[in-house]
Design an enzyme around this catalytic site. Structure first.
Site, short mmCIF file in Angstrom:
data_model
loop_
_atom_site.label_atom_id
_atom_site.label_comp_id
_atom_site.label_asym_id
_atom_site.label_seq_id
_atom_site.Cartn_x
_atom_site.Cartn_y
_atom_site.Cartn_z
N ASP A 1 -58.80 -65.94 -85.78
CA ASP A 1 -58.01 -66.22 -84.59
C ASP A 1 -56.75 -67.00 -84.98
O ASP A 1 -55.66 -66.75 -84.44
CB ASP A 1 -58.82 -67.06 -83.60
CG ASP A 1 -59.86 -66.22 -82.85
OD1 ASP A 1 -59.95 -65.02 -83.13
OD2 ASP A 1 -60.57 -66.79 -82.01
N LEU B 1 -53.65 -65.62 -71.78
CA LEU B 1 -53.11 -66.98 -71.68
C LEU B 1 -52.22 -67.28 -72.88
O LEU B 1 -52.49 -66.84 -73.99
CB LEU B 1 -54.25 -68.00 -71.66
CG LEU B 1 -55.16 -68.02 -70.43
CD1 LEU B 1 -56.34 -68.94 -70.67
CD2 LEU B 1 -54.39 -68.46 -69.19
N LYS C 1 -62.91 -73.32 -72.92
CA LYS C 1 -62.56 -71.90 -73.02
C LYS C 1 -63.68 -71.17 -73.75
O LYS C 1 -63.78 -71.22 -74.98
CB LYS C 1 -61.23 -71.73 -73.77
CG LYS C 1 -60.75 -70.29 -73.88
CD LYS C 1 -59.41 -70.23 -74.60
CE LYS C 1 -58.92 -68.79 -74.74
NZ LYS C 1 -59.79 -68.01 -75.64
N LYS D 1 -56.03 -74.71 -77.95
CA LYS D 1 -57.02 -74.25 -78.92
C LYS D 1 -57.50 -75.41 -79.82
O LYS D 1 -56.74 -76.32 -80.14
CB LYS D 1 -56.45 -73.12 -79.79
CG LYS D 1 -55.96 -71.91 -79.00
CD LYS D 1 -57.09 -71.15 -78.33
CE LYS D 1 -57.78 -70.19 -79.25
NZ LYS D 1 -57.00 -69.05 -79.68
N CYS E 1 -53.91 -51.72 -111.30
CA CYS E 1 -54.97 -51.54 -110.31
C CYS E 1 -56.33 -51.55 -111.00
O CYS E 1 -56.56 -50.80 -111.95
CB CYS E 1 -54.77 -50.21 -109.57
SG CYS E 1 -56.13 -49.77 -108.48
N CYS F 1 -51.17 -50.94 -105.41
CA CYS F 1 -51.40 -49.96 -106.45
C CYS F 1 -50.46 -48.79 -106.23
O CYS F 1 -50.30 -48.31 -105.11
CB CYS F 1 -52.86 -49.50 -106.40
SG CYS F 1 -53.19 -47.99 -107.33
#
Length: 687
Positions: free
Chosen positions: A38, A89, A124, A321, A413, A431
């Site tokens: 998040d 929100l 929340k 948050k 790679c 790669c």
């Protein structure tokens, strides 16, 4: 913003952010399978908002600031249109941002700085947004948020949630939509994952994903077997709102029989709001469910109405948050994973540690630059956080000063041995193996046969995966044209009949003389999209000529490089991508092998005499009868130039449904605007 960037750089970054955020929205909202935390997602959104504030004229039609949730795709559930849009929100991450939010509310309402404004504050809940429509007190419809306008019908599923009454008690408006979150308690999540593990089924990453996956089931008996809960936080459509404040309405919803947040409180100033936030945060670990912040809402409903909404969120609400949870452990090793697009991603293997109630053993290290920034090496003691309670990440290296060799990021790679490079200005290392890299073969071949490229019917994802597993496509796309040699082998596979095999092989044979631009696009060369491929082939006409110039450009021939960049729409990024592609011997081998099986037609654009010949045309909005690429190809055939941006040089705008900023700008510049039907008439008249 701290750094200064040009308008062109801003436009390019906004384009990348729109694509990234849309991808992560789909993974989170539509697939319940997020790839990033998040906090990482919030950082992308905040960066997008910063750029849009600096360059308001560059706000895109597909801007994340205009989107809520994600459009529903490939869902087994029926769709439901919301009478009142379900919004998201805006987020705050600091006390200062909450103070700014309150100040903005007062300024908008023309209130004095010292005039009190009451806000409700509540936890929340980390769940799936859901709307419950009651008519005369009876539950008649339940729907997920979806993209805010259209959600999924989950009525049968929510009838199994004990917290949701089928009939409201007391005096209820004729129509009232209760909005809230369906969630799963921690103990129920643990029990579900234990049952999933025992059944050798997919484990859920966290309670939010478990709740979303459990509610969005076509078979509601699956939902019935998984314990979901619900609490209300607001309302949508209502024939009558029996209250004057947010608090009164939430208390009324509770009186009707629906649970609400147990920590809902009325706060009278910023200090009160922040104190309640800290109180909830302090007790978070002891809760039986996951919350990821506190939501503040202006209490007076008349003020809410005056404040209204921005693009996707109310001005009268804000989510504050929580910071991510952290723990200390040892980084035991660093592995390099190769993604399906060739991106090399370092993954840290940790000594197991409990973070936020979950045992963490792996951590994303993002890219080469992040490893250098942290200075991490195997053996280091690190601080890990579960940002947003999803994917862990390292936030601090506690032993970086200890004398150990720096980690060496690979230059080749680990899957195929091809060079691993990063383009100028990019942090990702990729790669260059392309079609010969096992990690990328599936996605590359899927792209090669897609409608916009070779358009080979019968070679879907399942078939490509099956043929790859059998080793039939190991050499790359040329092997597709050798499948006729395996006709009897294909017939022996389960699910294949004579007719389906014949149809597949016939479709392949039909592409032995492909359009050169579509073949070039199908090779998946970085930065060479469908339009760029056409621009290149309009200039070079044949693929060998393009290769010859690209190889001379890579060898340092300035004239060759200039002959590429002089093409309208071709920049240095495309030139470098072509140079890198032809520099690799294995890519040249794949190219030669493919051209030994197919004979691309010389690319010529036959232009017709038309009213738009020599003019610049822009397409915007949703085209309903053709793809955007097809429309641009039509414009080119009519002698017009198809552009992606509206400017004073634009002669005509073709606007479909949903046209936004481009239409507005065209009207401001008095540019002629027609709809899709008008464009179809021009095409038809030109023959």
């Amino acid at each position: 913003m701290s750094e200064t960037i040009s308008e062109a750089e801003g436009a390019n970054e906004l384009m990348r952010l729109a694509r990234q955020i849309a991808h992560h929205n789909r993974r989170y909202h539509a697939e319940d399978d997020p790839e990033i935390s998040d906090a990482e997602y919030d950082a992308l959104v905040r960066r997008n908002a910063e750029l849009e504030e600096q360059f308001p004229h560059l706000v895109r039609e597909d801007s994340p600031s205009r989107a809520v949730g994600h459009e529903i795709a490939a869902s087994p559930l029926s769709k439901v249109s919301h009478e009142v849009r379900m919004m998201s929100l805006d987020n705050a991450f600091s006390d200062e941002e909450v103070e700014d939010f309150v100040a903005r509310v007062k300024r908008f309402l023309s209130l004095a700085e010292d005039e009190p404004v009451a806000f409700t504050a509540e936890g929340k809940i980390d769940g799936l947004s859901c709307s419950l429509r009651y008519e005369k007190g009876e539950l008649v419809l339940a729907a997920t948020r979806g993209d805010g306008q259209v959600g999924e019908n989950v009525t049968a599923n929510v009838r199994h949630i004990a917290d949701i009454p089928q009939t409201l008690s007391g005096e209820v408006p004729d129509v009232f939509e209760v909005r809230g979150e369906a969630y799963m308690a921690k103990e129920d999540f643990t029990a579900l994952n234990a049952a999933q593990a025992e059944a050798d089924a997919k484990l859920f990453a966290n309670p939010r994903n478990a709740a979303a996956g459990s509610l969005r089931q076509k078979d509601d008996t699956v939902t019935a077997r998984r314990k979901l809960r619900f609490w209300a936080h607001g309302w949508g459509a209502a024939s009558h709102v029996p209250g004057d404040t947010q608090l009164e309405m939430m208390q009324q919803i509770e009186a009707w029989g629906l649970p609400i947040s147990p920590d809902l409180k009325l706060c009278h100033d910023v200090n009160d709001m922040l104190q309640h936030y800290r109180s909830i945060s302090k007790g978070r670990d002891g809760l039986g469910y996951e919350i990821d912040g506190v939501v503040y809402k202006v209490d007076r409903l008349d003020w809410q109405k005056r404040l209204g909404f921005v693009a996707k969120a109310p001005r009268w609400a804000m989510a504050h948050k929580f910071p991510a949870e952290r723990a200390e452990t040892t980084l035991e090793s660093i592995d390099i994973q190769v993604g399906r697009t060739g991106k090399l991603t370092p993954v840290g293997r940790l000594a197991p540690v409990l973070v936020g109630g979950v045992t963490v053993t792996n951590v994303t290290l993002h890219n080469r630059d992040e490893i250098e920034r942290l200075g991490v090496r195997p053996g280091d003691r690190v601080v890990v956080q579960r940002a947003g309670d999803v994917i862990p990440q390292v936030v601090e290296n506690l032993t970086r000063k200890e004398d150990r060799p720096a980690f060496q990021f690979p230059e080749h790679c680990p899957e195929c041995g091809s060079e691993a490079v990063s383009e100028e200005g990019e942090v990702d290392v990729r790669c260059t193996g392309g079609l010969i890299c096992k990690a990328q073969q599936f996605e590359r071949l899927k792209h090669f046969v897609s409608r916009a490229a070779l358009d080979i019917d019968g070679l879907g994802e399942k078939t490509i995966a099956e043929f790859l597993a059998l080793g039939w496509l190991d050499s790359g796309p040329a092997d597709i044209f050798r499948l006729h040699q395996r006709r009897s082998d294909i017939l022996a596979l389960e699910g294949w009949k004579q007719k389906s095999v014949d149809n597949l092989l016939a479709s392949i044979e039909d592409r032995r003389s492909p359009d050169a631009a579509r073949l070039l696009f199908g090779l998946g060369i970085r930065h060479v999209g469908a339009v760029t491929a056409r621009d290149l082939m309009k200039n070079f006409h044949e693929l060998p000529a393009l290769r010859e110039v690209s190889e001379r450009s890579h060898a340092g021939d300035a004239d060759a490089a200039a002959s590429l960049t002089s093409i309208d729409g071709i920049g240095t990024a495309v030139v470098e991508a072509l140079d890198d592609f032809f520099h690799e011997e294995h890519n040249r081998t794949v190219w030669d092998d493919l051209l030994s099986e197919v004979s691309p037609l010389r690319y010529e654009v036959e232009t017709l005499d038309s009213p738009v010949a020599g003019k610049t045309v822009v397409f915007t909005g949703k085209l309903e009868t053709m793809s955007r690429d097809e429309a641009k190809a039509q414009a080119e055939r009519l002698g017009a130039k198809a552009s992606g941006a509206v400017s004073a040089k634009t002669d005509l705008l073709v606007a479909g449904p949903g046209a936004g900023s481009k239409l507005k700008k065209a009207e401001e510049l008095s540019i002629e605007v027609i709809d899709e039907a008008g464009w179809a008439a021009i095409v038809a008249a030109a023959g």
